[in-house]
Design an enzyme around this catalytic site. Structure first.
Site, PDB file in Angstrom:
ATOM      1  N   CYS A 105      13.838   7.987 -28.461  1.00 62.21           N
ATOM      2  CA  CYS A 105      14.267   7.484 -29.744  1.00 62.21           C
ATOM      3  C   CYS A 105      13.946   8.568 -30.757  1.00 62.21           C
ATOM      4  O   CYS A 105      12.826   9.087 -30.783  1.00 62.21           O
ATOM      5  CB  CYS A 105      13.490   6.211 -30.070  1.00 62.21           C
TER       6      CYS A 105
ATOM      7  N   GLU B 132     -15.779   0.486   7.371  1.00 58.82           N
ATOM      8  CA  GLU B 132     -14.797  -0.472   6.889  1.00 58.82           C
ATOM      9  C   GLU B 132     -15.043  -1.860   7.457  1.00 58.82           C
ATOM     10  O   GLU B 132     -15.203  -2.015   8.670  1.00 58.82           O
ATOM     11  CB  GLU B 132     -13.408   0.022   7.322  1.00 58.82           C
TER      12      GLU B 132
ATOM     13  N   CYS C  41      18.025   3.302 -30.137  1.00 58.87           N
ATOM     14  CA  CYS C  41      16.759   2.687 -29.761  1.00 58.87           C
ATOM     15  C   CYS C  41      16.852   1.164 -29.941  1.00 58.87           C
ATOM     16  O   CYS C  41      17.433   0.703 -30.932  1.00 58.87           O
ATOM     17  CB  CYS C  41      15.653   3.251 -30.647  1.00 58.87           C
TER      18      CYS C  41
ATOM     19  N   TYR D  91       2.081   2.004  -3.443  1.00 59.15           N
ATOM     20  CA  TYR D  91       0.931   2.403  -4.244  1.00 59.15           C
ATOM     21  C   TYR D  91       0.601   3.870  -3.955  1.00 59.15           C
ATOM     22  O   TYR D  91       0.411   4.675  -4.854  1.00 59.15           O
ATOM     23  CB  TYR D  91      -0.256   1.515  -3.887  1.00 59.15           C
ATOM     24  N   ASP D  92       0.571   4.180  -2.676  1.00 62.46           N
ATOM     25  CA  ASP D  92       0.258   5.554  -2.294  1.00 62.46           C
ATOM     26  C   ASP D  92       1.312   6.522  -2.809  1.00 62.46           C
ATOM     27  O   ASP D  92       1.004   7.643  -3.198  1.00 62.46           O
ATOM     28  CB  ASP D  92       0.149   5.664  -0.780  1.00 62.46           C
TER      29      ASP D  92
ATOM     30  N   ASP E 229       0.817  -1.211   0.000  1.00 61.89           N
ATOM     31  CA  ASP E 229       0.000   0.000   0.000  1.00 61.89           C
ATOM     32  C   ASP E 229       0.852   1.264   0.000  1.00 61.89           C
ATOM     33  O   ASP E 229       0.504   2.260  -0.614  1.00 61.89           O
ATOM     34  CB  ASP E 229      -0.894   0.020   1.237  1.00 61.89           C
TER      35      ASP E 229
ATOM     36  N   LYS F 289      -6.986   4.910  10.146  1.00 61.69           N
ATOM     37  CA  LYS F 289      -7.433   4.504   8.817  1.00 61.69           C
ATOM     38  C   LYS F 289      -7.391   2.980   8.808  1.00 61.69           C
ATOM     39  O   LYS F 289      -6.321   2.380   8.865  1.00 61.69           O
ATOM     40  CB  LYS F 289      -6.510   5.079   7.740  1.00 61.69           C
TER      41      LYS F 289
ATOM     42  N   CYS G  76      10.191   4.759 -36.072  1.00 57.66           N
ATOM     43  CA  CYS G  76      10.492   3.758 -35.046  1.00 57.66           C
ATOM     44  C   CYS G  76       9.292   2.830 -34.889  1.00 57.66           C
ATOM     45  O   CYS G  76       8.204   3.271 -34.531  1.00 57.66           O
ATOM     46  CB  CYS G  76      10.802   4.441 -33.715  1.00 57.66           C
TER      47      CYS G  76
HETATM   48  S1  IVH Z   1     -13.453   8.475   5.336  1.00 55.40           S
HETATM   49  C1  IVH Z   1     -15.137  10.681   1.450  1.00 55.40           C
HETATM   50  N1  IVH Z   1     -12.397   7.224   7.360  1.00 55.40           N
HETATM   51  O1  IVH Z   1      -9.905   4.646   3.156  1.00 55.40           O
HETATM   52  C2  IVH Z   1     -14.162   9.790   2.101  1.00 55.40           C
HETATM   53  N2  IVH Z   1     -12.096   6.271   5.216  1.00 55.40           N
HETATM   54  O2  IVH Z   1      -8.539   6.047   0.982  1.00 55.40           O
HETATM   55  C3  IVH Z   1     -14.755   8.891   3.116  1.00 55.40           C
HETATM   56  N3  IVH Z   1     -10.881   4.170   5.231  1.00 55.40           N
HETATM   57  O3  IVH Z   1     -12.445   4.455   0.782  1.00 55.40           O
HETATM   58  C4  IVH Z   1     -13.765   7.985   3.697  1.00 55.40           C
HETATM   59  N4  IVH Z   1     -10.566   4.048   7.385  1.00 55.40           N
HETATM   60  O4  IVH Z   1     -12.225   2.567   2.502  1.00 55.40           O
HETATM   61  C5  IVH Z   1     -12.564   7.225   6.038  1.00 55.40           C
HETATM   62  N5  IVH Z   1     -11.560   6.209   9.239  1.00 55.40           N
HETATM   63  C6  IVH Z   1     -11.731   6.223   7.942  1.00 55.40           C
HETATM   64  C7  IVH Z   1     -11.231   5.185   7.128  1.00 55.40           C
HETATM   65  C8  IVH Z   1     -11.432   5.266   5.760  1.00 55.40           C
HETATM   66  C9  IVH Z   1     -10.364   3.446   6.235  1.00 55.40           C
HETATM   67  C10 IVH Z   1     -10.778   3.787   3.823  1.00 55.40           C
HETATM   68  C11 IVH Z   1     -12.057   3.829   3.052  1.00 55.40           C
HETATM   69  C12 IVH Z   1     -11.831   4.821   1.964  1.00 55.40           C
HETATM   70  C13 IVH Z   1     -10.348   4.807   1.850  1.00 55.40           C
HETATM   71  C14 IVH Z   1      -9.849   6.113   1.317  1.00 55.40           C
END
Ligand code: IVH
Length: 703
Positions: free
Chosen positions: A444, A186, A420, A47-48, A44, A129, A450
């Site tokens: 190139c 969640e 190239c 990705y972020d 993650d 989160k 090409c």
């Molecule tokens: S608020 C409008 N609160 O994170 C946004 N999201 O990256 C509402 N997530 O899609 C989301 N914990 O699946 C919120 N405490 C939290 C969260 C949370 C996990 C997830 C959720 C969201 C994603 C966003």
């Protein structure tokens, strides 16, 4: 977090455009693996990092934002297995912060946007989160009537039967809830439950899961809800969708109400009134993390006052009033086995690291991006080296550095090719960065000669957001490109395929991989696209810097293929007026115009376009609809506004269907001027454009 890529501030527009294209593709693929397969390829945190980089580049080069940008979509298209449900209120995502500074900026941005006095407090909430899967639960008269996963944010999967089987999700609410209430939160699984389940799965010879998040997702998306019922899923409520009567006017009040209705809410949620307090809570939660017993991947901050949330609104996929402050990325070490060079549509050569497979945070990683030659040099990496790899989210990981002590005696230096890798061996050129130096992108120089670039161009031309020709994917394009009997070397060739094949599909049906049915289907699909919308046509040409959004702007501004084409050719012929008109369009600047000029300045491209235009019918662009008094207008805000920040004014106008431009031109319909307005006001007077003040603006739009 060490930066493994050139800083965004040093990117040229061309590099930025190149990287945005790459990011769109990369992030898309990882989204697919994450959302559709529930088998992410990378961590993650990596990705972020990609999403964040994408956003940072877009913020610096707003004119380059692509229609297929990851910032415009959330997640991947929904899985086909469940019935689809349209979310009444979209389920959006959150922007990320990775450092204390990002958090300070976030709070400052909010204050600026709202034009708050320096000493006025902004109350925010901070909460963990949860690393799970978001779910929207709809209650009518206190009873659970439907449950949907996020899906692509607009449309999710109907998992009602499964949600009913989750013990943590009440079927009937207590505490006098509103008659319609959509609670969002969640679904997650604890570490202990995850380990026990995987053990059971293994003992039964069944699929084991990569991590608790995937397990939660896999468990909720079972077609047989008795399986879901047997899985110990948990749920925290933290957000909402449609609500008939709001039980509170604050975020924290809403969450407290959810608790009264019978939901679990996270006990680590607190209210704070400064960035410092938010950061303190971040560290408190970070310290508690290891002992929580479930995965969290950061801390979410939200503006508490719902009226302020409303004013702040959204930017593409995420609210302005919230941010996710992520914990640092996961890392591992492995061996760099080799470096391959990929050639993109614009000829950019990108080095890709081939790695000895390694597990980072539970996911196997086999390649990593190296971006460019400078990056290889900066890292000082040699083939055979042991490298540190970092992965965040579901995308191609990054190489952070080399472990020098582990360098083997036979480690080999990588020499960036000067030609190239295509058969022409055309010289590679470095792009100037406008400061006399040389840029990092190696291209190139072969352009349309090409074969790699030509194939990439054709691939782009038929891609989903361009001509979207069914049955003409990457493989088939390569096939036709190299086929001696039915060659496709330029877009127009696609539309003469059937005719060239003769009446009864003579040649194609006998070729390997084809039969009469697939050949007939392909020809029908091509025929279907002989009529094409103007914006798709413009986008499909693959002009550098002209992504979907820019193509849309151009299409709306010029309306017809003829007008666009005339303008583009005029710009290429250095017609100053045509250039000025194009320049007046929102989000279109020198980079785009130069690119269009360059494209239409090439005889090869003019021929290509003429040939193509002879094969297809380009439909005029639709005018934006809307019934607000300013819908369809082009508005310029100038001078200082009292009640609105410039960003809020722009967002408001756009919500009402207007376009906001940066400069006054013949195309401007209305100028909203505050005190201190100068040259724009003068220009408006010269051109006879209507000018109003901020109060009149509010009156006009009825706000
Ligand atoms: S608020 C409008 N609160 O994170 C946004 N999201 O990256 C509402 N997530 O899609 C989301 N914990 O699946 C919120 N405490 C939290 C969260 C949370 C996990 C997830 C959720 C969201 C994603 C966003």
């Amino acid at each position: 977090m060490p930066a493994a890529k050139p800083p965004v501030e040093t990117l040229t527009e061309a590099q930025a455009s190149e990287e945005l294209a790459w990011l769109a593709k990369e992030i898309g693929e990882h989204d697919r693996r994450y959302f559709e397969e529930d088998q992410p390829a990378i961590s993650d945190a990596d990705y972020d990092a990609l999403r964040r980089r994408n956003l940072a580049i877009e913020q610096r080069f707003p004119q380059l934002v692509r229609e297929d940008s990851p910032s415009r979509r959330v997640g991947a298209p929904v899985s086909e297995r469940f019935e689809k449900v349209r979310h009444k209120v979209p389920m959006l995502s959150l922007d990320n912060a990775f450092s204390d500074e990002d958090v300070v900026d976030f709070v400052a941005r909010i204050r600026r946007y709202l034009k708050l006095d320096p000493d006025a407090p902004v109350v925010m909430t901070a909460e963990p989160k949860i690393d799970g899967l978001s779910l929207s639960l709809r209650y009518e008269q206190g009873r659970l009537v439907s449950a949907a996963t996020r899906g692509d944010g607009q449309e999710g999967e109907n998992v009602t039967a499964n949600a009913r089987a989750v013990a943590d999700i009440p079927n009937v609410l207590s505490g006098n809830p509103p008659s319609v209430l959509e609670v969002r939160g969640e679904v997650y699984m604890t570490h202990a439950d995850f380990l026990a389940l995987n053990k059971r799965q293994e003992a039964e010879g069944k699929q084991t899961y990569v991590n608790p998040r995937n397990t939660a997702a896999g468990s909720l998306r079972q077609l047989d809800s008795s399986i879901t019922a047997a899985r110990p899923l948990k749920f925290f409520a933290y957000a909402w969708g449609e609500v008939s009567e709001m039980p509170s006017d604050t975020q924290s009040g809403m969450v407290a109400a959810f608790e009264r209705y019978g939901f679990h809410v996270n006990p680590l949620t607190v209210r704070c009134s400064s960035a410092e307090e938010l950061l303190r809570q971040y560290h408190t939660i970070e310290e508690a993390r290891a002992a929580l017993g479930y995965d969290i991947d950061g801390v979410v901050y939200k503006v508490d006052d719902l009226a302020l949330q409303q004013r702040l609104g959204f930017v593409s996929r995420s609210p302005r009033w919230a941010i996710a402050h992520k914990f640092p990325a996961e890392k591992a070490t492995t061996i760099l086995r080799g470096i391959d060079i990929q050639v993109g549509r614009t000829g950019a050569l990108t080095p890709v690291a081939r790695l000895k497979p390694v597990t980072v945070g539970g996911v196997v990683v086999t390649n990593a991006t190296l971006h460019n030659a400078e990056e290889i040099e900066r890292l000082g990496v040699m083939i055979g080296d042991t490298v540190t790899v970092q992965r965040a989210g579901d995308v191609i990981p990054q190489i952070l550095g080399v472990i020098a002590e582990k360098r083997p005696a036979d480690a080999q230096e990588f020499v960036f090719p000067t030609v190239c890798p295509c058969e022409l061996r055309t010289p590679v050129v470095r792009e100037g960065i406008g400061t006399g130096g040389e840029g990092v992108v190696r291209r190139c120089s072969g352009e349309f000669a090409c074969p790699f670039q030509r194939v990439e161009h054709l691939r782009h031309f038929v891609s989903r957001r361009a001509f979207d020709i069914d049955g003409l994917g990457d493989k088939q394009i390569e096939f036709f490109f190299n086929d001696p009997d039915l060659p496709v070397r330029s877009p127009g060739d696609i539309f003469t395929l059937a005719q060239r094949d003769g009446e009864n599909i003579k040649k194609l049906k006998d070729k390997e991989g084809w039969g009469s049915v697939s050949a007939a289907n392909l020809f029908a699909a091509i025929e279907n696209r002989r009529e094409i919308g103007l914006e798709r046509m413009i986008y499909a040409l693959g002009i550098r810097h002209v992504g979907e959004q820019t193509a849309k702007t151009l299409a709306r501004a010029y309306g017809s293929w003829k007008d666009f084409h005339d303008a583009a050719v005029a710009v290429a012929d250095a017609d100053a007026q045509a250039r000025e008109e194009m320049d007046a369009l929102d989000d279109i600047g020198d980079a785009v115009i130069d690119s269009i000029a360059q494209y239409f300045g090439e005889a090869h491209n003019r021929d290509l376009v003429e040939n193509l235009a002879g094969q297809v019918e380009v439909m005029d662009a639709e005018r934006p609809a809307g019934d607000s008094p300013v819908a369809g207008m082009t508005i310029v805000f100038t001078g200082s506004l009292e009640r609105l920040s410039r960003d809020e004014a722009k967002a408001m106008a756009e919500r009402l269907g207007a376009k906001v431009a940066g400069s006054v031109s013949k195309k401007t319909d209305l100028v909203v001027a505050g005190p201190g307005a100068g040259s724009k006001l003068k220009k408006a007077a010269e051109l006879g454009v209507e000018v109003i003040d901020e109060d009149a603006w509010f009156e006009r739009v009825g706000a």
